[in-house]
Write a protein that holds these residues in place. Structure first.
Motif, PDB file in Angstrom:
ATOM      1  N   SER B  86       0.826  -1.193   0.000  1.00 17.55           N
ATOM      2  CA  SER B  86       0.000   0.000   0.000  1.00 17.55           C
ATOM      3  C   SER B  86       0.867   1.253   0.000  1.00 17.55           C
ATOM      4  CB  SER B  86      -0.894  -0.038   1.239  1.00 17.55           C
ATOM      5  OG  SER B  86      -1.986   0.772   1.074  1.00 17.55           O
ATOM      6  N   GLY B 131      -2.004  -0.414  -5.903  1.00 10.28           N
ATOM      7  CA  GLY B 131      -2.257   0.106  -4.565  1.00 10.28           C
ATOM      8  C   GLY B 131      -3.501  -0.473  -3.947  1.00 10.28           C
ATOM      9  N   SER B 132      -4.495  -0.781  -4.788  1.00  9.34           N
ATOM     10  CA  SER B 132      -5.714  -1.350  -4.224  1.00  9.34           C
ATOM     11  C   SER B 132      -5.442  -2.759  -3.685  1.00  9.34           C
ATOM     12  CB  SER B 132      -6.819  -1.389  -5.263  1.00  9.34           C
ATOM     13  OG  SER B 132      -6.443  -2.204  -6.333  1.00  9.34           O
ATOM     14  N   GLY B 134      -3.037  -3.424  -1.774  1.00  7.22           N
ATOM     15  CA  GLY B 134      -2.678  -3.240  -0.370  1.00  7.22           C
ATOM     16  C   GLY B 134      -3.884  -3.421   0.522  1.00  7.22           C
ATOM     17  N   CYS B 135      -4.983  -2.702   0.179  1.00  7.87           N
ATOM     18  CA  CYS B 135      -6.220  -2.820   0.950  1.00  7.87           C
ATOM     19  C   CYS B 135      -6.752  -4.243   0.896  1.00  7.87           C
ATOM     20  CB  CYS B 135      -7.291  -1.890   0.394  1.00  7.87           C
ATOM     21  SG  CYS B 135      -6.895  -0.171   0.536  1.00  7.87           S
ATOM     22  N   THR B 154     -13.652  -2.125  -1.128  1.00  8.72           N
ATOM     23  CA  THR B 154     -12.621  -1.302  -1.752  1.00  8.72           C
ATOM     24  C   THR B 154     -12.363  -1.732  -3.171  1.00  8.72           C
ATOM     25  OG1 THR B 154     -11.571  -1.298   0.389  1.00  8.72           O
ATOM     26  CG2 THR B 154     -10.324  -0.389  -1.409  1.00  8.72           C
ATOM     27  N   ASN B 231      -8.383  -2.270   7.750  1.00 11.97           N
ATOM     28  CA  ASN B 231      -7.203  -2.242   8.614  1.00 11.97           C
ATOM     29  C   ASN B 231      -7.549  -2.445  10.088  1.00 11.97           C
ATOM     30  OD1 ASN B 231      -8.377   0.138   9.243  1.00 11.97           O
ATOM     31  ND2 ASN B 231      -6.850   1.410   8.273  1.00 11.97           N
ATOM     32  N   PHE B 242      -0.468   2.168   6.460  1.00 10.65           N
ATOM     33  CA  PHE B 242      -1.727   2.351   5.733  1.00 10.65           C
ATOM     34  C   PHE B 242      -2.167   3.808   5.785  1.00 10.65           C
ATOM     35  CE2 PHE B 242      -2.806  -2.288   6.215  1.00 10.65           C
ATOM     36  CZ  PHE B 242      -2.865  -2.517   4.865  1.00 10.65           C
ATOM     37  N   ALA B 245      -0.022   5.900   3.618  1.00  9.36           N
ATOM     38  CA  ALA B 245      -0.357   5.661   2.219  1.00  9.36           C
ATOM     39  C   ALA B 245      -1.582   6.461   1.825  1.00  9.36           C
ATOM     40  CB  ALA B 245      -0.615   4.173   1.990  1.00  9.36           C
ATOM     41  N   GLU B 246      -2.550   6.528   2.739  1.00  6.59           N
ATOM     42  CA  GLU B 246      -3.767   7.277   2.454  1.00  6.59           C
ATOM     43  C   GLU B 246      -3.458   8.749   2.191  1.00  6.59           C
ATOM     44  OE1 GLU B 246      -7.530   8.246   5.113  1.00  6.59           O
ATOM     45  OE2 GLU B 246      -6.966   6.139   5.117  1.00  6.59           O
ATOM     46  N   HIS B 249      -1.530   9.293  -0.990  1.00  2.00           N
ATOM     47  CA  HIS B 249      -2.468   9.301  -2.115  1.00  2.00           C
ATOM     48  C   HIS B 249      -3.147  10.645  -2.238  1.00  2.00           C
ATOM     49  CE1 HIS B 249      -2.874   4.746  -2.593  1.00  2.00           C
ATOM     50  NE2 HIS B 249      -2.427   5.253  -3.724  1.00  2.00           N
TER      51      HIS B 249
END
Lengths: 162, 329
Positions: B86, B131-132, B134-135, B154, B231, B242, B245-246, B249
């Motif tokens: 992520s 990246g998705s 990661g979730c 997600t 998470n 995480f 990363a958010e 983004h």
């Protein structure tokens, strides 16, 4: 409304198009929050800054003295009698010149419900409420407020300097 | 010899831009909390230092010293890997963003872009799609019903909104005739793409919100329904990765929108890097602003909106752009 297959008729589509769009309320919402953004916060920085409270606020009791520095209280015991929470302990002493003075006056501030009966009932106007509302302590004993403490309840108020 | 000097300069610049990104990530958490406070008539964090400027450092230290829990039934390798996927994919996007015009150091031209590749847009979408994962992996490996729900939502959200987003960006590509970000910035010297493609701009903002999982599309972390979403089992530094990363983004999508629609670093008077940061932070301000305004969609409403409204609109936009370009081009 759509029919069973989920199709809309031409009239219904026209009707839907005539309705106010979804965009305007969205922009209105953004405008409203922007207005809030530029207005002052309604919260205060509590320990440093304290909210203005009513002068009639029922805080910790004040055990008043007269102009000569003697307690106004004559130890009649009415406050202890009227107290619905049995929070007041009072012991009276009779002096040699036949005066009655309070030997002990104690408010158990954990029991007190701040109803105001003791203030109302006192014939000598010896008890009143102060504006102290942020009184804290780590030990239970700290909350048994003796008459010496109650002379100046403001000292009990929490102070905090950054 | 010249080659190695170029390599060294490039490496130094890459490290600097990652450090810049980490700084922005740390302080955008504070920015968001402060701005949300202002929007909600509060003051926001102000205890750690003046205006709370040490707050991100305090938060980071706290996360660092927390116990790192791995659930007993979790898929341990994937569980450890997911936050890294992520975070790295979020940071990787910074490589193709042109910060400013080229500058001259020691008599040689240095482009203020880590890697000026011709397929920037493909790169962005490849990394966004990764990246998705990661979730998805984080939610799947936690062995928790809430996290698997968050992860599924997600992936559904990202698949649904990536298609219109790509179509909208394709219309930009049609107009500017290039896939490279520096080329797109050059093509906007006279006229920004927001004027040429206003519909695409507004729809792309909606898609971008979905891409970075922000309100009103914050499906992976629907706090009220899924505890914390994908998470929920993460703690300590894994959680912070995480989290970082958010916010990475948030910054990168703002920078991408700036590059695609607002002419990147182009602007009069002020130096290019200032223009770039101004525009990027304007987008970040908007993303925080709308978070303070809108409630969350339900998952079926999101799907409905994505497939029945956004996809046809973006297709129509692409079609109209293509026809116009065929006529005048």
């Amino acid at each position: 409304m759509a029919d069973k297959k989920g199709y809309y008729s031409i009239e219904e589509i026209r009707e839907n198009l005539r309705r106010p769009s979804i965009i305007t309320p969205l922009l209105k919402g953004l405008g409203y929050t922007l207005k809030q953004f530029f207005s002052r916060p309604v919260t205060i920085q509590y320990p440093e800054e304290k909210r203005d409270i009513s002068p009639r606020w029922r805080g910790i009791h004040r055990f008043k003295k007269d102009e000569n520095g003697n307690y106004k209280c004559v130890g009649c015991g009415l406050c202890a009698a009227v107290c619905p929470a049995k929070a007041i302990t009072i012991r009276t002493l009779e002096t040699d010149d036949a005066k009655r003075i309070p030997d002990r006056f104690m408010v158990d501030s954990l029991r007190c419900i701040y109803c105001g009966f003791c203030v109302e009932v006192c014939p000598k106007d010896a008890i009143e409420y102060s504006n102290v509302y942020d009184f804290t302590g780590y030990e239970k004993e700290k909350f048994y407020l003796e008459k010496e403490t109650l002379e100046e309840p403001e000292k009990l108020s929490m102070t905090y300097k950054k | 010899m010249d080659f190695w000097i170029d390599v060294i300069i490039n490496v130094i610049f890459a490290i600097l831009s990652v450090l810049l990104l980490l700084l922005v990530v740390a302080y955008s958490t504070l920015l968001e909390r402060k701005l949300l406070g202002d929007f909600q008539l509060r003051i926001g964090p102000n205890r750690a230092g003046p205006f709370g400027i040490w707050q991100p450092i305090a938060d980071g230290l706290k996360a660092f010293f927390k116990e790192d829990v791995i659930p007993e039934k979790a898929d341990k390798i994937v569980f450890v890997l997911a936050p890294m996927v992520s975070f790295i994919t979020a940071v990787g996007i910074i490589a193709i963003i042109p910060f400013a015009d080229s500058i001259t150091i020691f008599g040689r031209h240095v482009k203020l872009i880590v890697s000026d590749i011709d397929i920037s847009i493909l790169y962005v979408f490849a990394l966004a799609a990764l990246g998705s994962y990661g979730c998805l992996l984080g939610g799947y490996s936690s062995y928790n019903k809430y996290s698997i729900f968050g992860a599924m939502r997600t992936s559904a959200l990202l698949i649904s909104y990536e298609i219109p987003f790509v179509l909208l960006i394709m219309s930009i590509v049609l107009v500017n005739g290039t896939l490279s970000f520096s080329g797109i910035v050059e093509a906007q010297s006279h006229l920004w793409n927001i004027v040429r493609e206003p519909v695409a701009f507004f729809l792309a903002i909606v898609c971008a919100l979905a891409e970075i999982n922000r309100t009103p599309f914050d499906m992976p972390e629907t706090e009220s329904e899924l505890a914390c979403g994908f998470n929920v089992e993460y703690s300590s530094m894994k959680f912070s990765m995480f989290f970082m990363a958010e916010y990475a983004h948030l910054f990168t999508i703002s920078a991408i929108l700036t590059t695609l629609f607002l002419g990147g670093w182009k602007g009069p008077l002020l130096p290019p890097i200032v223009w770039f940061l101004l525009k990027t932070f304007a987008f970040m301000f908007f993303f925080i602003w709308e978070r303070a305004t809108y409630p969350r969609f339900r998952i079926d409403q999101i799907m409905h909106f994505g497939w029945k409204v956004l996809l046809p609109l973006s297709l129509a936009n692409l079609l109209v752009t293509a026809i116009v370009m065929a006529i005048i081009g």
